[in-house]
Design an enzyme around this catalytic site. Sequence first.
Site, PDB file in Angstrom:
ATOM      1  N   ASP A   7       0.864  -1.167   0.268  1.00  0.00           N
ATOM      2  CA  ASP A   7       0.007  -0.042  -0.229  1.00  0.00           C
ATOM      3  C   ASP A   7       0.833   1.256  -0.057  1.00  0.00           C
ATOM      4  O   ASP A   7       2.223   1.138   0.601  1.00  0.00           O
ATOM      5  CB  ASP A   7      -0.993   0.038   1.119  1.00  0.00           C
ATOM      6  CG  ASP A   7      -1.858   1.184   1.008  1.00  0.00           C
ATOM      7  OD1 ASP A   7      -2.865   0.987   0.259  1.00  0.00           O
ATOM      8  OD2 ASP A   7      -1.896   2.017   1.987  1.00  0.00           O
ATOM      9  N   GLU A   9       0.774   5.680   0.438  1.00  0.00           N
ATOM     10  CA  GLU A   9       0.343   7.109   0.621  1.00  0.00           C
ATOM     11  C   GLU A   9       0.852   8.136  -0.506  1.00  0.00           C
ATOM     12  O   GLU A   9       2.073   7.946  -0.537  1.00  0.00           O
ATOM     13  CB  GLU A   9       0.443   7.449   2.039  1.00  0.00           C
ATOM     14  CG  GLU A   9      -0.476   6.664   3.056  1.00  0.00           C
ATOM     15  CD  GLU A   9      -2.121   6.484   3.065  1.00  0.00           C
ATOM     16  OE1 GLU A   9      -2.606   7.201   2.386  1.00  0.00           O
ATOM     17  OE2 GLU A   9      -2.563   5.428   3.191  1.00  0.00           O
ATOM     18  N   HIS A  57      -4.060  11.188   5.519  1.00  0.00           N
ATOM     19  CA  HIS A  57      -3.053  10.357   6.086  1.00  0.00           C
ATOM     20  C   HIS A  57      -2.216  11.274   7.036  1.00  0.00           C
ATOM     21  O   HIS A  57      -1.670  10.780   7.749  1.00  0.00           O
ATOM     22  CB  HIS A  57      -2.086  10.202   4.896  1.00  0.00           C
ATOM     23  CG  HIS A  57      -1.715  11.214   3.885  1.00  0.00           C
ATOM     24  ND1 HIS A  57      -0.892  12.358   4.425  1.00  0.00           N
ATOM     25  CD2 HIS A  57      -1.716  11.381   2.737  1.00  0.00           C
ATOM     26  CE1 HIS A  57      -0.720  13.068   3.576  1.00  0.00           C
ATOM     27  NE2 HIS A  57      -1.033  12.502   2.424  1.00  0.00           N
ATOM     28  N   HIS A 152      -5.297   7.213   7.604  1.00  0.00           N
ATOM     29  CA  HIS A 152      -4.654   5.844   6.723  1.00  0.00           C
ATOM     30  C   HIS A 152      -3.107   6.059   6.871  1.00  0.00           C
ATOM     31  O   HIS A 152      -2.785   7.185   7.170  1.00  0.00           O
ATOM     32  CB  HIS A 152      -5.030   6.357   5.318  1.00  0.00           C
ATOM     33  CG  HIS A 152      -6.580   6.010   4.902  1.00  0.00           C
ATOM     34  ND1 HIS A 152      -6.696   5.004   4.144  1.00  0.00           N
ATOM     35  CD2 HIS A 152      -7.645   6.604   5.402  1.00  0.00           C
ATOM     36  CE1 HIS A 152      -8.038   4.946   4.017  1.00  0.00           C
ATOM     37  NE2 HIS A 152      -8.951   5.968   4.651  1.00  0.00           N
ATOM     38  N   ASP A 157      -2.353   0.056   6.758  1.00  0.00           N
ATOM     39  CA  ASP A 157      -3.478  -0.491   5.623  1.00  0.00           C
ATOM     40  C   ASP A 157      -3.086  -1.802   5.117  1.00  0.00           C
ATOM     41  O   ASP A 157      -3.807  -2.728   4.648  1.00  0.00           O
ATOM     42  CB  ASP A 157      -3.756   0.560   4.652  1.00  0.00           C
ATOM     43  CG  ASP A 157      -4.453   1.671   5.042  1.00  0.00           C
ATOM     44  OD1 ASP A 157      -4.919   1.630   6.229  1.00  0.00           O
ATOM     45  OD2 ASP A 157      -4.785   2.594   4.301  1.00  0.00           O
TER      46      ASP A 157
END
Length: 234
Positions: A7, A9, A57, A152, A157
């Site tokens: 994942d 960001e 985030h 997040h 995640d």
Amino acid sequence: MRQIVLDTETTGLNAREGNRIIEIGCVEILNRRLTGNNFHRYINPERDSEEGALAVHGLTRNFLSDKPKFAEIAEEFREYVADAEIIIHNAPFDLAFLDAEFDRLGLPRFVTHVGEITDTLAQAKALHPGKRNSLDSLCDRYEVSNAHRTLHGALLDAELLAEVYLAMTRGQESFSIDLGESNGRAGGGVEFAALEEIIVLAASEDELALHEATLDKVDKESKGACIWRAEKAD
């Protein structure tokens, strides 16, 4: 094959508008077990995050200012993911950003460094058509706790997605349907015992009396519509 749940960001939603990766989180799975050999890096994007992304985030430019640039972690990252199956939720989004970062360094596209890409969003839509299939929705559906998730984060995640993926694919090696027999197993791991091996325990007199008392109560509250007693009468 070695599996990596990945994942990212980012500073915004569109890599083509110059938005950058600010965090990468990866979780390793071997033989359907989490190994703990994870990869997690914050990255200095050399720009501000868009307001909407920052609200998701919470990683400010000030926090990221002393973190390494993508070029500084690229080789380490490539070695970590090399030849693995990469599992991503909504893969086109993350791949667009990874490809943009690799392109800036004159490197081939991300997919050329790994074994294959698995998109869990596509899998979830096939399994649950017409339902919400966000990571939060899948956590609820598969009873994966995400109560600690306030913002997040790429590693958080990825850890949640790893648990969701294992739950979503439990008992099957692929999404194809195999109607054949496989070593006496069915449904991906349910074993059937021979009849002579099944132990039957009869209810005791006290248990039978308690059962009848419960049926009396149900019969009374349903005004004689107790289905169990109707079945016994038949």
